[in-house]
Design a protein around this motif. Structure first.
Motif, PDB file in Angstrom:
ATOM      1  N   GLU A  36     -26.243 -18.408  43.196  1.00  0.00           N
ATOM      2  CA  GLU A  36     -25.733 -18.159  41.717  1.00  0.00           C
ATOM      3  C   GLU A  36     -26.604 -18.891  40.611  1.00  0.00           C
ATOM      4  N   SER A  40     -26.243 -26.205  39.617  1.00  0.00           N
ATOM      5  CA  SER A  40     -24.694 -25.785  39.615  1.00  0.00           C
ATOM      6  C   SER A  40     -24.525 -25.006  38.260  1.00  0.00           C
ATOM      7  N   ALA A  41     -23.357 -24.265  38.131  1.00  0.00           N
ATOM      8  CA  ALA A  41     -22.803 -23.749  36.846  1.00  0.00           C
ATOM      9  C   ALA A  41     -22.941 -24.586  35.603  1.00  0.00           C
ATOM     10  N   GLU A  81     -30.402 -16.743  39.082  1.00  0.00           N
ATOM     11  CA  GLU A  81     -30.739 -15.793  37.868  1.00  0.00           C
ATOM     12  C   GLU A  81     -31.136 -16.866  36.696  1.00  0.00           C
TER      13      GLU A  81
END
Length: 1073
Positions: A328, A263-264, A331
């Motif tokens: 997400e 996750s971010a 990248e």
């Protein structure tokens, strides 16, 4: 306090005595009992708290912590809340006061005990548990302690053991996930701070003369020059304390990454920092400085720096192993690959091969292993995802992987890299199959890399190019797969060659065949060096250097013959015509080589170094026969083509091959060579089987040799193979010929005379040699062989044997296997008697599977034998002997004779749901089902798995669970037994299968399961109170889909075990409301 002081001295004395060499086992048991009794006392923890703060004896401290651990994990529910508060307050204070002086294992154990309290009480009763850990990490003095606590918390709370309810496990995971962002931020800060602090003081090195060497590749691999610049910064020299903190932080990250989702929270700056530390693993400069500076502390420093690299790579691999990547995060993933390939380039960046290899040798072995793991994960999990990115240069990556593979310092490392290439080739093959239109474009992109790989792998299996390494391989000790290190090396290499052949057949063949030709020239040229001596033929090559070169050439030829044999499958089927010329060239050469070896009898030639060269010559000859055998399917396809064109070429190939085989079918030939010849003969007779085979003089010779009573008998294996080949020549139909041209009458006469000759000795036995009235013992080897014969007979020829003869045999056996005889035979575990009974049950398995009515009259006797004679003997025995075969027979009886028990009528099937199927032989059916149920109560996991599979199969095919008798009298008994098995954890490996079986049974009558069975099951559960039973019942949701239902089953089992544990921990006399 005197009593506590006295107790401490007594405990120290007991512990010292317990671990003293002279203490007897009996005394140790006494001390152990004394200590266990002390630990069980209410209030023992107060003494232990005093012991921990007042002693320096490691044994005493460890014992005291074990008392606390037991109290928290097994008795915590019954501890008064005031005592709990005191323990929660005192233990962290103790840790803070003494963490720097305690031995590391005591400190870690104390951390675990505190985390165990948190596992039970956080956040409700121990609200500052996690806050305290974060504060410890943020305070420079206690950062290492905070990191140890954090790692222990991640280990113990993210995936807790069974002693928590499912609801609590879910709550803990959610609580931890809420803290992840904060924790990752803290860890990033720690690593960045250490790096930045020491980077400032790091000396700037002079520019590297090779820095421009692969700039293009670098700019390709790394999107932005800034990231390349960042990674090119010199690696700082860390002090011992900083290294220790960084290693703890990286260990925490590795464990966190093992369970948190991508996750971010995992920020680019964290990833970059981890890659900075991964560079420590490939920093040879620091390791060299450490060893040059001499002191042992510097050497340890060098090792620690290497360890930081290993830990950083562990973090990267934990992230890499996650297959589910949110959009997400892709990248970030690409950035990770680019940074790792920068490291890969750094490791392999010299053009001089020796330098690359020596660099890899200097790196920490664990670091190389982690790096190889990374590459494997990249290819197996992420390549398909990343290959589509235009900015990711896959071909350049393969160039680096190539250098990395072929400069590995160890054989194991090389094997692991070959596995990666195999994964890549599999990926490429499946990609081409799914996108045939792009086949040429894909192959053109990778062609150069594949040809390079093929050439190098072929070079690596040849002594000509790789003698030093190949001579290190062990060719004597067998591993678990029954192959030597050399055989494994060769097999893995040839698998890569074969996969390249599948993708690039023309290139692969044109690379391999010339190399084979070169070695064949040496082998075929040996004839000119053969001289006749008094005792026979001798190879006149005596110079040591020449003998060594010949040895290497013969070893290489043997390997290349295996390679050519491995490629045989790529010349048949649809590509037969297109690749005919190449295959014909190969087969022609192989036939020539085998004939050459047989004619000049290289296997019997005297040599200057007999212990080396003679095995080499025999091996080459055997491998040439084996390689030719590999082309038998190609020859079979050629045979059908030749039949249409009537070509002489094919006849010549087969005749010459037979001329090569015949001289080797002799007792004077070594077994290895003899068996290779026999296997080739079987393939020619079975797979190719041309019409003219029987008329070839060489085949006639073999017939004459085998049927000649005066000829010396071959070794058993060879004799069987030759007999099988001769029998198949006569029995199997000739390909491409109609039935009326098969010449069955003539072939039948010939086969009868062959069998007559082979059984001559047996038939010449005197009639009174076997007394017909004597009872044959079941545990006799002769009986064992007889049963094996009859088993083969039943499997292959039961139709031809005819009904009366078959009935007679079965009846004879049924009479022979009496209860007394069976009991005596099965008595001895693993005995011949057990094997005889198992073979008899296998014969009966064949009988009960026979369609039609012929053998149906035997069913009552067979079931009676199973249930009344065999089953009572083996039911209660722990030994697995006979059980598997018996239950397979019962399963086959039910599966293939369903109508013996359930008479299905057309009317019943039309009026489904109205008319019930008519039940017959109910007692026998019930007895069989009871036997299956009983088997689930026994510890043998293999039998359990087999029988569960049988029940599930009967349900799938015959709707067993839906039958009225099963549904009304057995269904919930089986569900009950399976649930109890889960609760007792006796067959934990089969959790998933048991859960599915329970679902399939319950789904027959969900209403009955939820309304009647579940409440009844909970009522009968002991060790839990009424309130807990209600909670268990409420938590079992009425879901009717498989995943939710099985999840509910496992939740019920887990929570039932947890409640029992809680109740066991309450002090005696506790009143439960």
């Amino acid at each position: 306090m005197a009593s506590e002081e006295a107790s401490l001295r007594a405990l120290e004395s007991l512990m010292t005595e317990f671990f003293h060499d002279c203490t007897t086992n009996e005394r140790k048991r006494e001390i152990e009992e004394l200590l266990n009794n002390f630990a069980q006392q209410i209030g023992a923890w107060r003494f232990c708290l005093y012991f921990l703060s007042s002693t320096r004896n490691d044994y005493v401290m460890m014992y005291s912590l074990t008392v606390f651990e037991n109290l928290i994990n097994k008795m915590w529910l019954g501890v008064p809340s005031q005592d709990k508060m005191e323990i929660r307050s005192c233990l962290p204070k103790l840790l803070l006061a003494h963490h720097k002086t305690l031995p590391y294992f005591i400190r870690n154990k104390l951390c675990k005990v505190i985390v165990d309290i948190g596992r039970q009480d956080w956040p409700m009763f121990y609200h500052d548990f996690f806050t305290n850990i974060l504060q410890l990490i943020q305070s420079p003095v206690t950062t290492p302690l905070g990191l140890i606590m954090l790692k222990t918390t991640s280990e113990e709370l993210a995936c807790p053991r069974e002693d928590l309810s499912v609801a609590r496990k879910e709550e803990l995971r959610k609580l931890l996930l809420d803290q992840v962002q904060t924790v990752l931020g803290l860890l990033t800060g720690i690593l960045e701070t250490v790096w930045d602090k020491h980077s400032v003081t790091a000396a700037t090195p002079p520019p590297s003369p090779t820095s421009g060497e692969s700039g293009d590749l670098l700019s390709n691999l790394l999107q932005s020059p800034s990231s390349a610049k960042l990674l090119n910064q010199p690696i700082p020299i860390l002090d011992v304390e900083s290294e220790y903190i960084c290693s703890l932080a990286l260990e925490c990250l590795a464990h966190l990454f093992s369970w948190i989702p991508l996750s971010a929270s995992i920020t680019p700056s964290l990833l970059t920092t981890i890659f900075h530390f991964a560079r420590f693993g490939c920093d040879i400069r620091a390791r060299k400085m450490a060893s040059v500076n001499g002191s042992s502390q510097n050497c340890v420093l060098g090792q620690e720096r290497g360890r930081l690299g290993v830990l950083a790579m562990s973090c990267i691999n934990e992230l890499m192993s996650k297959n589910c990547v949110p959009m997400e995060f892709e990248e970030y993933l690409l950035r990770m690959f680019q940074q790792t390939f920068y490291l890969l380039q750094k490791i392999t960046k010299d053009n001089n091969a020796h330098t690359v290899k020596s660099r890899l040798e200097e790196l920490d072995e664990s670091y190389i292993e982690k790096f190889t793991d990374f590459l494997r994960l990249f290819v197996s999990v992420h390549l398909r995802r990343i290959e589509s990115y235009s900015q990711f240069p896959v071909v350049e990556f393969l160039t680096l992987l190539f250098k990395y593979t072929f400069h590995q310092p160890t054989h194991e490392g090389y094997f692991s890299c070959l596995d990666i290439w195999t994964l890549f080739l599999d990926y490429l093959t499946s990609k081409i199959k799914s996108r045939l239109g792009d086949k040429e474009a894909v192959l053109n992109r990778y062609e150069d890399a594949l040809v390079l790989l093929l050439t190098e792998v072929l070079n690596r299996i040849q002594f000509r190019y790789n003698q030093a390494q190949l001579e290190e391989l062990d060719d004597e000790t067998l591993d678990d797969d029954q192959q030597t290190e050399w055989q494994r090396y060769l097999r893995q290499s040839l698998e890569v060659v074969a996969k390249v052949m599948e993708l690039l057949p023309t290139h692969a063949f044109s690379t391999l065949f010339p190399v084979l030709q070169d070695n064949l020239e040496v082998y075929l040229g040996l004839q000119q060096f053969i001289v006749t001596s008094g005792s026979g033929h001798r190879l006149n090559i005596t110079a040591e250097n020449d003998c060594r070169r010949l040895h290497c050439s013969l070893r290489d030829l043997s390997s290349l013959l295996q390679a050519v044999g491995r490629l045989a499958e790529y010349f048949i089927g649809d590509v037969f015509a297109a690749r005919f010329n190449d295959a014909h060239t190969v087969v022609e050469r192989l036939v020539k080589v085998t004939l050459y070896g047989s004619q000049i009898k290289l296997y019997n030639i005297e040599t200057a170094v007999p212990s080396v060269l003679k095995p080499d010559l025999i091996d080459v000859h055997a491998q040439s026969l084996a390689a030719l055998q590999a082309y038998s399917h190609w020859l079979a396809q050629y045979c059908s083509e030749a039949h249409r064109q009537n070509t002489q070429q094919f006849v010549t190939l087969i005749s010459t091959a037979m001329d090569a085989i015949t001289p080797l079918i002799s007792t004077k030939v070594q077994d290895k060579l003899l068996l290779s010849a026999c296997h080739l003969l079987v393939s020619l007779a079975t797979t190719v089987r041309p019409v003219f085979l029987i008329s070839i003089p060489a085949v006639q010779k073999v017939f004459n040799r085998i049927t000649d009573a005066s000829a010396q008998r071959l070794v058993d294996k060879a004799q069987v193979l030759v007999c099988r080949a001769l029998s198949n020549i006569l029995l199997l139909p000739w390909p491409n010929l109609p039935e009326n041209e098969q010449q069955w009458p003539v072939r039948s006469i010939n086969h009868a005379s062959l069998i007559s000759a082979l059984s001559r000795d047996y038939r010449n036995l005197k009639p009174n040699a076997v007394a017909p009235q004597r009872k044959m013992p079941l545990d006799d080897n002769v009986t064992d062989e007889m049963l094996s014969f009859f088993l083969t007979l039943f499997r292959g020829l039961r139709v031809q044997m005819g009904v009366p003869f078959t009935e007679q045999i079965i009846q004879t056996f049924l009479n022979m296997f009496t209860r007394e005889q069976l009991a005596e035979s099965i008595l001895h575990e693993g005995s011949t008697g057990c094997r005889v009974v198992e073979k008899f049950l296998k014969i009966l398995q064949v009988v009960v599977q026979e369609p039609g009515q012929v053998f149906k009259p035997f069913l009552p006797s067979i079931i009676s034998l199973c249930m009344e004679q065999v089953y009572p003997i083996i039911a209660e025995r722990p030994s697995p002997d006979v059980k598997a075969e018996l239950f397979e027979l019962l399963f086959r009886t039910l599966h293939h004779n369903w109508r013996y028990f359930f008479k299905s009528t057309v009317l019943a099937s039309v009026q489904r749901g109205i008319a019930e199927e008519q039940m017959e032989n109910e007692p026998q059916f019930s007895a069989i089902m009871q036997a299956f149920g009983q088997s689930f109560l026994q510890p043998d996991i293999h039998l359990f798995k087999q029988n569960l599979f049988y029940l599930e199969t009967l349900n799938t095919k015959q709707k067993l669970y839906h039958k009225k008798i099963f549904r009304t009298t057995m269904l919930f008994q089986f569900v009950n037994v399976l649930l109890q098995v889960l609760v007792h954890k006796s067959h934990d490996l089969l959790q998933e299968e048991i859960g599915i079986a329970i679902y399939n049974m319950a789904s027959v009558d969900f209403d009955g399961f939820f309304a009647a069975f579940l409440p009844e099951f909970l009522t009968s559960c002991d060790g839990v109170d009424a309130n807990q039973k209600n909670v268990l019942g409420r938590n079992f949701k009425m879901d009717r889909d498989l995943p939710s239902f099985t999840q509910n089953v496992h939740r019920l089992v887990n929570d039932l075990r947890y409640y029992r544990l809680c109740n066991d921990s309450l002090p005696p006399g506790t009143v439960k409301l």
